[in-house]
Design an enzyme around this catalytic site. Structure first.
Site, PDB file in Angstrom:
ATOM      1  N   ARG A 167     -72.380 -40.589  -1.611  1.00 57.96           N
ATOM      2  CA  ARG A 167     -73.579 -40.230  -1.445  1.00 57.96           C
ATOM      3  C   ARG A 167     -73.301 -38.632  -1.423  1.00 57.96           C
ATOM      4  NH1 ARG A 167     -74.880 -41.052   3.554  1.00 57.96           N
ATOM      5  NH2 ARG A 167     -77.217 -40.712   3.329  1.00 57.96           N
ATOM      6  N   HIS A 168     -74.393 -38.124  -2.017  1.00 54.51           N
ATOM      7  CA  HIS A 168     -74.638 -36.542  -1.960  1.00 54.51           C
ATOM      8  C   HIS A 168     -75.611 -36.083  -1.397  1.00 54.51           C
ATOM      9  CE1 HIS A 168     -71.080 -35.735  -4.837  1.00 54.51           C
ATOM     10  NE2 HIS A 168     -71.299 -37.013  -4.967  1.00 54.51           N
ATOM     11  N   PRO A 169     -75.888 -35.430  -0.400  1.00 48.75           N
ATOM     12  CA  PRO A 169     -77.247 -35.094   0.279  1.00 48.75           C
ATOM     13  C   PRO A 169     -78.003 -34.121  -0.612  1.00 48.75           C
ATOM     14  CG  PRO A 169     -75.592 -33.729   1.242  1.00 48.75           C
ATOM     15  CD  PRO A 169     -74.792 -34.731   0.442  1.00 48.75           C
ATOM     16  N   THR A 183     -75.023 -29.866  -3.237  1.00 45.09           N
ATOM     17  CA  THR A 183     -74.863 -31.048  -3.193  1.00 45.09           C
ATOM     18  C   THR A 183     -73.404 -31.235  -3.022  1.00 45.09           C
ATOM     19  OG1 THR A 183     -74.968 -31.404  -5.464  1.00 45.09           O
ATOM     20  CG2 THR A 183     -76.873 -31.863  -4.346  1.00 45.09           C
TER      21      THR A 183
END
Length: 227
Positions: free
Chosen positions: A86-88, A94
């Protein structure tokens, strides 16, 4: 995967699959933290890491990472289940160099992990994952669901739902709400193989299911010999 672990898989873990009536192609790989059940078939090129797999679930050439998968599931070719990371989107960047200690680019500026990058995927029983489908980290796919070929699943999938597209959206449900409730209560996938073998013809006798038809098979399962 280290060379030593690959050797251990081919020389020790893979041959032991015969004890649980399972098998894996020599080009497939299942890591030591994965738990398989009875009658699993791991076909050519399939990769499975840190997962728990129910009985009679099989994998075509696919990749599965950190997933709990139920029984009687069909995993299609080139499917990807979990392990994508997951990349915020609400940080300045990111890129994981700022929030991850995993050093994906060979270095990190972070002092600690700020998010859970790889959440476990949960897939119920009797689920069909179509060819080239992608299940993102942290997604739950309910019992009896179908994920269409090429779908990208970003959100939870309800039991007995058919989803497809990018991102995946609900197409329809396999059965009526009453039949789905009955099937979820029955959980036929927990029955012994000996009972299910005697119900095989009943499972395929109709293409339109009512609660009465399902209940009749359920009642029959209570009287089938388990010998």
């Amino acid at each position: 995967m280290s060379i030593l672990d690959r050797i251990m898989w081919l020389a020790i873990r893979r041959p032991r699959l015969k004890k649980i009536d399972s098998s894996a192609h020599w080009s497939a790989y299942v890591d030591s933290s994965t738990v398989l059940s009875m009658n699993n078939q791991i076909h050519k090129g399939a990769l499975i890491h840190d997962s728990v797999i129910g009985r009679h679930t099989y994998f075509e050439k696919s990749k599965t990472v950190r997933a709990d998968i139920g029984s009687f599931c069909s995993i299609g070719p080139e499917a990807v289940i979990g392990g994508l990371g997951r990349h915020p989107t609400n940080f300045i960047s990111t890129h994981p160099v700022f929030y991850s200690m995993r050093c994906q680019s060979g270095k990190t500026f972070a002092e600690m992990d700020l998010i859970e990058e790889i959440k476990r995927v949960s897939i119920g029983s009797d689920v069909w994952i179509g060819a080239e489908a992608m299940i993102l980290d942290g997604v739950n796919v309910g019992d009896g669901a179908i994920v269409g070929a090429g779908a990208v699943v970003t959100k939870d999938v309800p039991p007995y739902a058919i989803v497809g597209g990018v991102p995946a959206k609900l197409i329809r449900y396999r059965f009526s709400a009453d039949v789905i409730t009955l099937l979820l209560d029955w959980q036929w996938w927990t029955l012994p193989d000996s009972v299910l073998a005697n119900l095989a013809k009943d499972f395929c006798e109709s293409t339109e299911w009512s609660c009465e038809k399902v209940e009749a098979i359920r009642n029959k399962s209570c009287h089938v010999s388990t010998k």
